[in-house]
Design a protein around this motif. Structure first.
Motif, PDB file in Angstrom:
ATOM      1  N   PRO A   1      -4.487   8.608   4.614  1.00  0.00           N
ATOM      2  CA  PRO A   1      -3.237   7.814   5.723  1.00  0.00           C
ATOM      3  C   PRO A   1      -3.291   6.696   5.606  1.00  0.00           C
ATOM      4  O   PRO A   1      -3.745   5.321   5.004  1.00  0.00           O
ATOM      5  N   ASN A   2      -2.372   5.934   6.316  1.00  0.00           N
ATOM      6  CA  ASN A   2      -1.515   4.721   6.758  1.00  0.00           C
ATOM      7  C   ASN A   2      -2.983   3.951   6.847  1.00  0.00           C
ATOM      8  O   ASN A   2      -3.926   4.290   8.048  1.00  0.00           O
ATOM      9  N   GLY A   3      -3.657   3.069   6.478  1.00  0.00           N
ATOM     10  CA  GLY A   3      -4.666   1.901   6.772  1.00  0.00           C
ATOM     11  C   GLY A   3      -5.787   2.527   5.780  1.00  0.00           C
ATOM     12  O   GLY A   3      -6.688   2.229   6.033  1.00  0.00           O
ATOM     13  N   ALA A   4      -5.834   3.602   4.847  1.00  0.00           N
ATOM     14  CA  ALA A   4      -7.201   4.187   4.448  1.00  0.00           C
ATOM     15  C   ALA A   4      -7.258   3.265   3.965  1.00  0.00           C
ATOM     16  O   ALA A   4      -8.337   3.258   3.151  1.00  0.00           O
ATOM     17  N   GLY A   5      -6.305   2.433   3.381  1.00  0.00           N
ATOM     18  CA  GLY A   5      -6.736   1.172   2.310  1.00  0.00           C
ATOM     19  C   GLY A   5      -6.743   1.468   0.618  1.00  0.00           C
ATOM     20  O   GLY A   5      -7.743   0.800  -0.194  1.00  0.00           O
ATOM     21  N   LYS A   6      -5.933   2.092   0.703  1.00  0.00           N
ATOM     22  CA  LYS A   6      -4.786   2.271  -1.176  1.00  0.00           C
ATOM     23  C   LYS A   6      -4.444   0.699  -1.614  1.00  0.00           C
ATOM     24  O   LYS A   6      -5.204   0.788  -2.287  1.00  0.00           O
ATOM     25  N   THR A   7      -3.634  -0.062  -1.085  1.00  0.00           N
ATOM     26  CA  THR A   7      -3.333  -1.408  -1.426  1.00  0.00           C
ATOM     27  C   THR A   7      -4.636  -2.244  -1.245  1.00  0.00           C
ATOM     28  O   THR A   7      -5.086  -2.720  -2.503  1.00  0.00           O
ATOM     29  N   THR A   8      -5.785  -2.021  -0.593  1.00  0.00           N
ATOM     30  CA  THR A   8      -7.260  -3.111  -0.887  1.00  0.00           C
ATOM     31  C   THR A   8      -7.660  -2.458  -2.442  1.00  0.00           C
ATOM     32  O   THR A   8      -7.651  -3.257  -3.155  1.00  0.00           O
TER      33      THR A   8
ATOM     34  N   GLU B   1       3.188   2.449  -3.706  1.00  0.00           N
ATOM     35  CA  GLU B   1       3.701   3.173  -3.058  1.00  0.00           C
ATOM     36  C   GLU B   1       5.480   2.486  -3.769  1.00  0.00           C
ATOM     37  O   GLU B   1       6.171   2.458  -2.967  1.00  0.00           O
TER      38      GLU B   1
ATOM     39  N   PHE C   1     -12.995  -6.828   5.871  1.00  0.00           N
ATOM     40  CA  PHE C   1     -12.302  -7.821   6.932  1.00  0.00           C
ATOM     41  C   PHE C   1     -13.184  -8.357   7.717  1.00  0.00           C
ATOM     42  O   PHE C   1     -12.916  -7.260   8.619  1.00  0.00           O
TER      43      PHE C   1
ATOM     44  N   HIS D   1       3.167   8.310  -0.127  1.00  0.00           N
ATOM     45  CA  HIS D   1       3.056   9.330   0.982  1.00  0.00           C
ATOM     46  C   HIS D   1       3.657  10.506   0.414  1.00  0.00           C
ATOM     47  O   HIS D   1       3.217  11.367   1.474  1.00  0.00           O
TER      48      HIS D   1
ATOM     49  N   ALA E   1     -12.608  -1.973   4.986  1.00  0.00           N
ATOM     50  CA  ALA E   1     -11.170  -1.695   4.462  1.00  0.00           C
ATOM     51  C   ALA E   1     -11.456  -0.405   3.445  1.00  0.00           C
ATOM     52  O   ALA E   1     -10.998   0.005   3.086  1.00  0.00           O
TER      53      ALA E   1
ATOM     54  N   GLN F   1       3.916  -3.302  -2.831  1.00  0.00           N
ATOM     55  CA  GLN F   1       4.175  -2.173  -2.337  1.00  0.00           C
ATOM     56  C   GLN F   1       5.164  -2.381  -1.442  1.00  0.00           C
ATOM     57  O   GLN F   1       6.243  -2.884  -1.165  1.00  0.00           O
TER      58      GLN F   1
ATOM     59  N   PHE G   1     -14.616  -5.471   9.388  1.00  0.00           N
ATOM     60  CA  PHE G   1     -13.536  -4.101   9.238  1.00  0.00           C
ATOM     61  C   PHE G   1     -14.034  -3.483   7.595  1.00  0.00           C
ATOM     62  O   PHE G   1     -13.271  -4.740   6.802  1.00  0.00           O
TER      63      PHE G   1
HETATM   64  N1  LIG Z   1      -6.029  -9.088   3.792  1.00  0.00           N
HETATM   65  C1  LIG Z   1      -6.421  -8.922   5.204  1.00  0.00           C
HETATM   66  N2  LIG Z   1      -6.965  -9.117   6.200  1.00  0.00           N
HETATM   67  C2  LIG Z   1      -7.675  -8.513   7.420  1.00  0.00           C
HETATM   68  N3  LIG Z   1      -7.025  -6.912   7.472  1.00  0.00           N
HETATM   69  C3  LIG Z   1      -6.851  -6.452   6.149  1.00  0.00           C
HETATM   70  C4  LIG Z   1      -6.456  -6.894   5.310  1.00  0.00           C
HETATM   71  N4  LIG Z   1      -5.752  -6.051   4.219  1.00  0.00           N
HETATM   72  C5  LIG Z   1      -5.726  -5.685   5.331  1.00  0.00           C
HETATM   73  N5  LIG Z   1      -6.348  -5.426   6.019  1.00  0.00           N
HETATM   74  C6  LIG Z   1      -6.838  -3.925   6.787  1.00  0.00           C
HETATM   75  O1  LIG Z   1      -7.755  -2.926   5.760  1.00  0.00           O
HETATM   76  C7  LIG Z   1      -7.079  -1.802   6.510  1.00  0.00           C
HETATM   77  C8  LIG Z   1      -6.888  -0.768   4.801  1.00  0.00           C
HETATM   78  O2  LIG Z   1      -5.539  -1.428   4.700  1.00  0.00           O
HETATM   79  P1  LIG Z   1      -4.141  -1.492   3.372  1.00  0.00           P
HETATM   80  O3  LIG Z   1      -3.514  -2.090   3.423  1.00  0.00           O
HETATM   81  O4  LIG Z   1      -5.225  -1.077   2.119  1.00  0.00           O
HETATM   82  O5  LIG Z   1      -3.920   0.284   3.388  1.00  0.00           O
HETATM   83  P2  LIG Z   1      -3.030   1.459   2.959  1.00  0.00           P
HETATM   84  O6  LIG Z   1      -3.937   2.751   2.649  1.00  0.00           O
HETATM   85  O7  LIG Z   1      -2.533   0.775   1.594  1.00  0.00           O
HETATM   86  O8  LIG Z   1      -1.831   1.771   3.708  1.00  0.00           O
HETATM   87  P3  LIG Z   1      -0.419   1.668   3.948  1.00  0.00           P
HETATM   88  O9  LIG Z   1      -0.231   3.171   3.073  1.00  0.00           O
HETATM   89  O10 LIG Z   1       0.117   1.803   5.151  1.00  0.00           O
HETATM   90  O11 LIG Z   1      -0.027   1.100   2.721  1.00  0.00           O
HETATM   91  C9  LIG Z   1      -5.838  -1.628   7.081  1.00  0.00           C
HETATM   92  O12 LIG Z   1      -6.009  -1.995   8.701  1.00  0.00           O
HETATM   93  C10 LIG Z   1      -5.701  -3.118   7.177  1.00  0.00           C
HETATM   94  O13 LIG Z   1      -5.174  -3.735   8.871  1.00  0.00           O
END
Ligand SMILES: Nc1ncnc2c1ncn2[C@@H]1O[C@H](COP(=O)(O)OP(=O)(O)OP(=O)(O)O)[C@@H](O)[C@H]1O
Ligand SMILES: [Mg+2]
Lengths: 318, 249
Positions: free
Chosen positions: B35-42, B168, B11, B201, B16, B83, B14
């Motif tokens: 960890p949080n922000g690792a990119g799982k949801t992405t 989650e 993104f 988590h 992700a 999530q 960055f």
């Molecule tokens: N649409 C988007 N635009 C910009 N940045 C994004 C977008 N979606 C996610 N990110 C960034 O990508 C990174 C990974 O986000 P993601 O939601 O995949 O993490 P996660 O592993 O699911 O975290 P969590 O455990 O908090 O749910 C984060 O730093 C987030 O800020």
């Protein structure tokens, strides 16, 4: 609520109301009959808008274009061709549905507000074409004295025709709202991303909804030709679009009959107010502000809420 | 069954998800942790077509599904829950699940049969299975958070999936709700034989139900393996626990 109203005792009330509507020509003077016809067809127009606005969550801010297109489609066939007048009543709505498909197809790739902006622009383009193309549409004069089949030329019969067609269309739209397509549409309104994720092709469903809404707006336009014998470019002007949006909000855009009620209130009020003052737009604006502040779900939405509360509380106490 | 190869997505520069790899066999429960922000949801968004990857591939049952739109991914019998609760707030619990089934049965182009007469048995069955049947006529805006998360899963089940992705599933649930949810997930795998990919988590839950685990840190896959392999993997400890010596759990 509507479901409850269509069952048992509710059904009797409905039947009574409809019979009364059919008896009105024997009581009402001609002017009021005309006014009632206009309310019915404008209510139909507002309901068709609400199909995409309230049920579909699509910001179709320039819906009057399809009303005008239907009216012009019908009027042009009636005045310029020798085709049967009944064909013109079908062609009008079909023209609107086609236009709904085209404009929808161009706009639907944009989301929410951008959809609205582009839709208003394209709608205004259609308005300009109608307004300027003297040789074909009659330009800003419109078309007057449109010949109708004999059976529709008396004002009583025009009223009956409008009433019957409006009822049929409302019935059809109500069916659509309750159908699987209607469910999907409401799902899309609530959450398009989730809809995609459960396998719904969101854009295609929206396109069909826009076509259907265009079609019924076109029916309303054709009815206007029957009631008024004229068409004019203002029928496609954006101020009318704004007015029908307000009708939906005022009546209740999450209810099925709200837009019809909104149309009745606004048209009755406009007729009444404009005999006293020329500041109709001001009255409309104030009215709108009041609705947004005090009845965010519209008049019918408010009533429904009250009924629900009165209905649920005793159940919980048990 | 599912094979993800060097998937990446950034993104605005960055990264992700940056070179994620994952494979899931039929019938398995696989957990993604990080960890949080690792990119799982992405990563889940990339698999399900909500986002398009910049590079890399996703294969499902041997078929390349990279970059397909979500509704097509869903038709391959992949369903997911979100999530952040992602349901239809103006519809009732029953209708939420019903729409999902109607869509799978390709009935949503039907304009004239009342919805109320269609797929009601199957909808009730799913609500029964997840334990929401008493609340079927409530508008979902009035549900508790825990019930909404369960409804998330129920809607995913409406698609009659072979492959279920849960993001989650127990986040924000009260302890007894969590326990019930875990039982539900186990029974989906056991009774219905679904293949499940989830992220979570709570390590206790992860090690309790996952067959295998994939660890993600800053968008990259560090390791994928059995619970024991992951538990004592040094790279995981470095990245995940800031280099402590003890095994996770
Ligand atoms: N649409 C988007 N635009 C910009 N940045 C994004 C977008 N979606 C996610 N990110 C960034 O990508 C990174 C990974 O986000 P993601 O939601 O995949 O993490 P996660 O592993 O699911 O975290 P969590 O455990 O908090 O749910 C984060 O730093 C987030 O800020
Ligand atoms: Mg996440």
């Amino acid at each position: 609520m509507l479901k409850g109203m269509l069952e048992g005792r509710g059904r009797i009330w409905w039947a009574a109301a409809i019979i009364l509507m059919f008896l009105l020509p024997f009581i009402l003077p001609r002017f009021y009959l005309y006014l009632l016809s206009i309310i019915l067809l404008t209510g139909l127009l507002a309901t068709s808008l609400n199909l995409v606005l309230g049920y579909g969550g699509i910001f179709q801010f320039h819906h009057a274009v399809f009303y005008g297109a239907g009216a012009y489609g019908t009027a042009l066939i009636l005045t310029r061709t020798g085709l049967s007048p009944w064909i013109s009543f079908i062609v009008g709505p079909l023209v609107s549905a086609a236009l709904g498909l085209i404009i929808g197809w161009v706009c639907i790739r944009l989301s929410k507000l951008y959809f609205a902006m582009l839709q208003i622009s394209l709608g205004s383009l259609v308005w300009i074409i109608v307004y300027r193309w003297y040789s074909f549409t009659g330009g800003d004069d419109g078309i007057h004295g449109i010949p109708l089949p004999d059976i529709l030329s008396s004002s009583n019969n025009a009223y009956y025709f409008t009433l019957a067609v409006t009822l049929i269309c409302l019935f059809a739209m109500h069916k659509i709202v309750r159908s699987p397509f209607g469910s999907a549409l409401q799902g899309i309104r609530d959450n398009p991303v989730r809809c995609e994720m459960i396998g719904i092709n969101v854009k295609r469903h929206q396109l069909l909804a826009l076509m259907i809404a265009g079609f019924f707006a076109g029916v309303a336009g054709s009815l206007f030709v029957v009631v008024d014998n004229t068409v004019f470019p203002d029928m496609l002007f954006w101020t009318l679009s704004l007015e029908i949006c307000i009708m939906c909000l005022l009546g209740g855009w999450f209810t099925f009959l709200g837009p019809m009620l909104g149309a009745a209130i606004i048209i009755a009020l406009r007729t009444f107010v404009s005999t006293y003052t020329t500041y109709w737009a001001l009255v409309l604006g104030i009215l709108m502000a009041l609705v947004i502040f005090f009845l965010p779900n519209g008049v019918l939405g408010y009533v429904e809420e009250k009924i629900k509360k009165g209905f649920i509380e005793p159940v919980i106490k048990e | 069954m599912l094979e993800v190869k060097s998937l990446s997505k950034s993104f605005d520069g960055f990264k992700a998800v940056n070179n994620a790899n994952l494979d899931v066999q039929k019938g398995e429960i696989v957990a993604v942790i990080g960890p949080n922000g690792a990119g799982k949801t992405t990563l889940f968004n990339l698999i399900t077509g909500i986002l398009r990857p910049d590079s890399g591939t996703v294969h499902f049952k041997g078929e390349n599904i990279t970059g397909l739109p979500p509704y097509k991914v869903c038709r391959k019998r992949i369903s997911r829950s979100f999530q952040v609760v992602n349901i239809f707030p103006r519809l009732t619990v029953f209708e939420n699940v019903q729409v999902s089934i109607l869509s799978r049965e390709k009935k949503t182009w039907n304009l004239f049969t009342p919805s109320s007469k269609l797929v009601t048995d199957e909808t009730s069955q799913i609500l029964e299975n997840v334990g929401l049947v008493e609340k079927r006529d409530r508008t979902t805006a009035l549900l508790s958070h825990g019930d909404r998360k369960v409804l998330e899963i129920a809607m995913a089940l409406g698609g009659d999936p072979e492959f279920l992705i849960l993001d989650e599933p127990t986040a924000g649930m009260a302890p007894e709700e969590t326990a019930r949810c875990i039982e539900l997930v186990k029974s989906l795998s056991g009774k219905l034989g679904l293949t499940i990919l989830f992220c979570e988590h709570d390590m206790e839950i992860v090690f309790g139900i996952a067959d295998r685990i994939m660890v993600m840190v800053r968008g990259a896959t560090i390791v994928q393996g059995s619970c024991d392999e992951v538990r004592c993997n040094e790279a995981v400890q470095d990245a995940y626990l800031g280099g402590s010596d003890v095994c996770l759990m």
